[in-house]
Design an enzyme around this catalytic site. Structure first.
Site, PDB file in Angstrom:
ATOM      1  CG  HIS A 473      40.877  41.795  52.808  1.00 29.73           C
ATOM      2  ND1 HIS A 473      40.489  41.510  54.106  1.00 29.73           N
ATOM      3  CD2 HIS A 473      41.044  40.595  52.205  1.00 29.73           C
ATOM      4  CE1 HIS A 473      40.431  40.212  54.272  1.00 29.73           C
ATOM      5  NE2 HIS A 473      40.774  39.623  53.148  1.00 29.73           N
TER       6      HIS A 473
HETATM    7  C1  LIG Z   1      46.962  36.233  49.273  1.00 27.85           C
HETATM    8  C2  LIG Z   1      45.524  36.642  49.368  1.00 27.85           C
HETATM    9  C3  LIG Z   1      44.706  36.058  50.337  1.00 27.85           C
HETATM   10  C4  LIG Z   1      43.370  36.439  50.438  1.00 27.85           C
HETATM   11  N1  LIG Z   1      42.541  35.741  51.273  1.00 27.85           N
HETATM   12  C5  LIG Z   1      41.215  35.965  51.218  1.00 27.85           C
HETATM   13  C6  LIG Z   1      40.313  35.115  51.908  1.00 27.85           C
HETATM   14  O1  LIG Z   1      40.704  34.146  52.548  1.00 27.85           O
HETATM   15  N2  LIG Z   1      38.982  35.398  51.828  1.00 27.85           N
HETATM   16  C7  LIG Z   1      38.516  36.458  51.112  1.00 27.85           C
HETATM   17  O2  LIG Z   1      37.300  36.697  51.122  1.00 27.85           O
HETATM   18  N3  LIG Z   1      39.350  37.275  50.452  1.00 27.85           N
HETATM   19  C8  LIG Z   1      40.680  37.026  50.443  1.00 27.85           C
HETATM   20  N4  LIG Z   1      41.517  37.791  49.692  1.00 27.85           N
HETATM   21  C9  LIG Z   1      40.957  38.932  48.976  1.00 27.85           C
HETATM   22  C10 LIG Z   1      40.116  38.554  47.742  1.00 27.85           C
HETATM   23  O3  LIG Z   1      40.683  37.450  47.085  1.00 27.85           O
HETATM   24  C11 LIG Z   1      40.005  39.785  46.840  1.00 27.85           C
HETATM   25  O4  LIG Z   1      39.324  40.809  47.537  1.00 27.85           O
HETATM   26  C12 LIG Z   1      39.247  39.511  45.551  1.00 27.85           C
HETATM   27  O5  LIG Z   1      39.771  38.409  44.873  1.00 27.85           O
HETATM   28  C13 LIG Z   1      39.337  40.754  44.665  1.00 27.85           C
HETATM   29  O6  LIG Z   1      38.695  40.491  43.454  1.00 27.85           O
HETATM   30  P1  LIG Z   1      38.836  41.476  42.227  1.00 27.85           P
HETATM   31  O7  LIG Z   1      37.956  40.942  41.167  1.00 27.85           O
HETATM   32  O8  LIG Z   1      38.621  42.870  42.687  1.00 27.85           O
HETATM   33  O9  LIG Z   1      40.369  41.415  41.779  1.00 27.85           O
HETATM   34  P2  LIG Z   1      41.270  40.160  41.422  1.00 27.85           P
HETATM   35  O10 LIG Z   1      40.616  38.893  41.825  1.00 27.85           O
HETATM   36  O11 LIG Z   1      42.617  40.448  41.939  1.00 27.85           O
HETATM   37  O12 LIG Z   1      41.267  40.139  39.833  1.00 27.85           O
HETATM   38  C14 LIG Z   1      41.901  41.062  39.009  1.00 27.85           C
HETATM   39  C15 LIG Z   1      42.306  40.333  37.737  1.00 27.85           C
HETATM   40  O13 LIG Z   1      42.595  41.274  36.725  1.00 27.85           O
HETATM   41  C16 LIG Z   1      43.790  40.914  36.072  1.00 27.85           C
HETATM   42  N5  LIG Z   1      44.352  42.155  35.537  1.00 27.85           N
HETATM   43  C17 LIG Z   1      44.797  43.215  36.243  1.00 27.85           C
HETATM   44  N6  LIG Z   1      45.220  44.185  35.396  1.00 27.85           N
HETATM   45  C18 LIG Z   1      45.012  43.743  34.138  1.00 27.85           C
HETATM   46  C19 LIG Z   1      45.242  44.303  32.849  1.00 27.85           C
HETATM   47  N7  LIG Z   1      45.771  45.521  32.668  1.00 27.85           N
HETATM   48  N8  LIG Z   1      44.910  43.563  31.755  1.00 27.85           N
HETATM   49  C20 LIG Z   1      44.346  42.326  31.899  1.00 27.85           C
HETATM   50  N9  LIG Z   1      44.134  41.745  33.105  1.00 27.85           N
HETATM   51  C21 LIG Z   1      44.452  42.457  34.211  1.00 27.85           C
HETATM   52  C22 LIG Z   1      44.617  40.280  37.184  1.00 27.85           C
HETATM   53  O14 LIG Z   1      45.662  39.485  36.672  1.00 27.85           O
HETATM   54  C23 LIG Z   1      43.563  39.496  37.932  1.00 27.85           C
HETATM   55  O15 LIG Z   1      43.375  38.218  37.369  1.00 27.85           O
HETATM   56  C24 LIG Z   1      42.857  37.455  49.584  1.00 27.85           C
HETATM   57  C25 LIG Z   1      43.675  38.032  48.614  1.00 27.85           C
HETATM   58  C26 LIG Z   1      44.994  37.636  48.494  1.00 27.85           C
HETATM   59  C27 LIG Z   1      45.860  38.251  47.422  1.00 27.85           C
END
Ligand SMILES: Cc1cc2nc3c(=O)[nH]c(=O)nc-3n(C[C@H](O)[C@H](O)[C@H](O)COP(=O)(O)OP(=O)(O)OC[C@H]3O[C@@H](n4cnc5c(N)ncnc54)[C@H](O)[C@@H]3O)c2cc1C
Length: 548
Positions: A473
């Site tokens: 997280h």
């Molecule tokens: C293994 C795991 C288990 C988890 N379990 C839970 C759970 O059970 N419940 C829960 O609530 N949360 C859970 N989380 C946390 C939750 O999934 C994250 O907090 C949330 O998905 C974050 O969202 P985000 O949009 O910030 O980033 P992300 O969902 O990580 O999205 C970022 C995206 O940007 C893309 N990206 C990055 N850099 C670039 C670039 N330079 N150019 C183009 N694309 C790029 C990445 O490939 C990715 O697709 C878990 C996370 C993980 C990894």
């Protein structure tokens, strides 16, 4: 180099990016481009809730980051930081637990000066995004894209955990996201009809039929480009070819808590000294970029089981899973249609604290090292994981080089504030109380970690560090606020720059009390609303022409 124009460019199709893509393209006048560094989410494993562990080994769909190693944490082995790298981002690989945190979390954001980010402001966005299997009420929605369901419990050990928590004198709750956050119970999950309901399924795929939305996979954004202090486009690389694409309105960074600060720094926005060190031209000196990193630091109690009705990866147990696999393939039901972590709790680590400060994830399996410790998992047993919900320690993300494909340096700086140590150690004591309750009598074998002989706070703490883990997280590295270390303002616009917002988990000024996906979705829902209010839909007649 090719040149194209859009109204909005969304960088990263993760939990937040998928929401942005859907909501912004719902206005057919907006031309929206989504650039995702990872491949399309074609693997069937994404859909199968029980296939969570697969992604811990998949370089294709996981960025597989590693934090800086610390000599007395995991004996110097770097902490593994999985992040999703495909449509849906981390919501494509996460454990699907649906948690929002407590009202206090958001009221605190507002008290820090972030107007309209209190609990009553964000609750409507949780409700808007959700369809809860239990139906709508004051806390839950029934019309949103994210399907939230109750698990089917196949492991009597989960019942022992709930009963044991009660026997140890702690409360139970039927809904962590409703009236009563505190207590033990079964989590709800972002699972629909036996399949993962992450950002891709909930928000992106339904919008991809719109011809004003273009989604490009394998498109790595190297940097944002500017005219003066105005963001006007991005440079990205796809299949080895560099592209420049322009945004008439805004660029939205949704790359997550490690990648969004990296993109900002590579674009010349960050602490001046650090950028100069890597020969990056400073566009805007913003010292908070990459700072304020927070994560739920996690430790566990591991106990061998006298019974074999939990889960293990021994050859015999895997053979026994064959009927479950067939059941899943036939009807998307059974064990594989559920997460392996089903029960948990939000409790107070000691009577002195006012609100829950630890979260527990109970696993009917010996689980360590993100499920990569197969030798341990081959034995029969159960694990109670404890994390510090509101850590005081702050880490940072910095550049290792100016090359976009080089991962950032992740330094969590865990336990720099001694209060986190105290909370974790007290949390382990609470976990032991539960696991030593009568409810576990028929299961309890040897406590293999920390080990029954480990009793003093100092010994427990060292053992916690030996098998330290993360709940995955990371947040806070582009924090929202108006102090000198804030990166975005309360409308998520990057301070000092026009037409550039960060919309993802990195904007949280302080980590919320629980799993971070639902909050990230709600943040994006609120951001989309703010953007659409700035740029209202133009009414059109049947022929498609604009009308007053
Ligand atoms: C293994 C795991 C288990 C988890 N379990 C839970 C759970 O059970 N419940 C829960 O609530 N949360 C859970 N989380 C946390 C939750 O999934 C994250 O907090 C949330 O998905 C974050 O969202 P985000 O949009 O910030 O980033 P992300 O969902 O990580 O999205 C970022 C995206 O940007 C893309 N990206 C990055 N850099 C670039 C670039 N330079 N150019 C183009 N694309 C790029 C990445 O490939 C990715 O697709 C878990 C996370 C993980 C990894």
């Amino acid at each position: 180099m090719s040149k194209q124009q859009y109204d909005y460019i969304v960088v990263g199709a993760g939990s937040a990016g998928c929401v942005m893509a859907n909501r912004l393209s719902s206005n057919s006048n907006h031309k929206v481009l989504v650039l995702e560094a990872g491949p399309i989410d074609r693997t069937p494993f994404i859909k199968i809730p029980g296939a969570f562990a697969y992604f811990m080994f998949s370089k294709k769909y996981n960025w597989m980051y590693q934090a800086e190693s610390v000599s007395d944490i995991r004996h110097g082995e770097p902490l593994f930081c999985p992040r999703g790298k495909t449509l849906g981002g981390s919501s494509a690989v996460n454990a699907m637990v649906y948690i929002r945190g407590q009202a206090n979390d958001y009221n605190h954001w507002e008290a820090l000066g972030n107007k309209d980010w209190g609990y009553s402001d964000i609750l409507p966005y949780f409700i808007k995004s959700e369809t809860n299997q239990r139906g709508a009420d004051d806390f839950h929605g029934s019309k949103g894209p994210v399907y939230v369901s109750d698990p089917t419990n196949y492991y009597p050990l989960n019942d022992a955990f709930i009963k044991g928590t009660e026997q140890a004198g702690y409360p139970l709750t039927p809904d962590f996201n409703g009236k009563q956050f505190e207590g033990a119970g079964f989590f709800q999950f972002t699972i629909q009809d036996g399949e993962r309901c992450g950002g891709s399924r909930a928000f992106l795929k339904p919008a991809m039929i719109r011809n004003n939305l273009n989604v490009e996979c394998d498109a790595f954004v190297d940097k944002v480009i500017f005219e003066g202090k105005k963001a006007v486009g991005v440079e990205y690389t796809q299949n080895g070819v560099k592209h420049v694409v322009h945004a008439n309105k805004e660029i939205l960074l949704c790359g997550g808590a490690f990648n969004s600060p990296q993109t900002l720094m590579l674009s010349g926005i960050g602490a001046k000294e650090q950028l100069q060190q890597h020969n990056i031209t400073v566009k805007h000196d913003l010292p908070g970029v990459g700072k304020n990193l927070q994560e739920h630091v996690d430790a566990c109690v591991l106990v061998k089981s006298k019974k074999t009705d939990g889960f293990s990866v021994s050859p015999l147990s895997l053979l026994k899973m064959l009927p479950d696999t067939l059941t899943y393939l036939k009807s998307k039901t059974g064990k594989l249609s559920n997460s392996i972590t089903q029960a948990g709790a939000f409790l107070k680590s000691s009577p002195e604290v006012d609100i829950p400060d630890i979260q527990m994830h109970f696993v009917p399996l010996l689980y360590d090292d993100s499920g990569r410790n197969l030798k341990l998992m081959a034995k029969h047993g159960y694990s109670l994981h404890v994390c510090v919900l509101n850590p005081k320690s702050r880490g940072e993300v910095t550049l290792k080089s100016a090359k976009p494909r080089d991962a950032v340096k992740i330094d969590f700086n865990f336990f720099s504030d001694p209060e986190d140590q105290k909370t974790l150690v007290n949390g382990i004591k609470v976990a032991r109380e539960i696991l030593r309750s009568n409810a576990f009598d028929e299961y309890r074998g040897e406590e293999i970690h920390p080990g029954a002989q480990i009793e003093s706070d100092q010994e427990i703490f060292q053992k916690c560090k030996d098998l330290l883990g993360l709940v995955y997280h990371p947040v806070g590295t582009c924090k929202m606020g108006n102090d000198p270390m804030a990166v975005v303002d309360e409308t998520l616009k990057v301070h000092g720059i026009e037409n550039l917002r960060v919309v993802d988990a990195s904007i949280m000024p302080t980590i919320v009390s629980g799993n971070t996906n639902a909050t990230t979705v709600a943040i994006a829902e609120k951001a989309a609303d703010m953007i659409l209010q700035d740029s209202p839909a133009i009414k059109k007649n049947k022929a498609g022409a604009a009308i007053a």
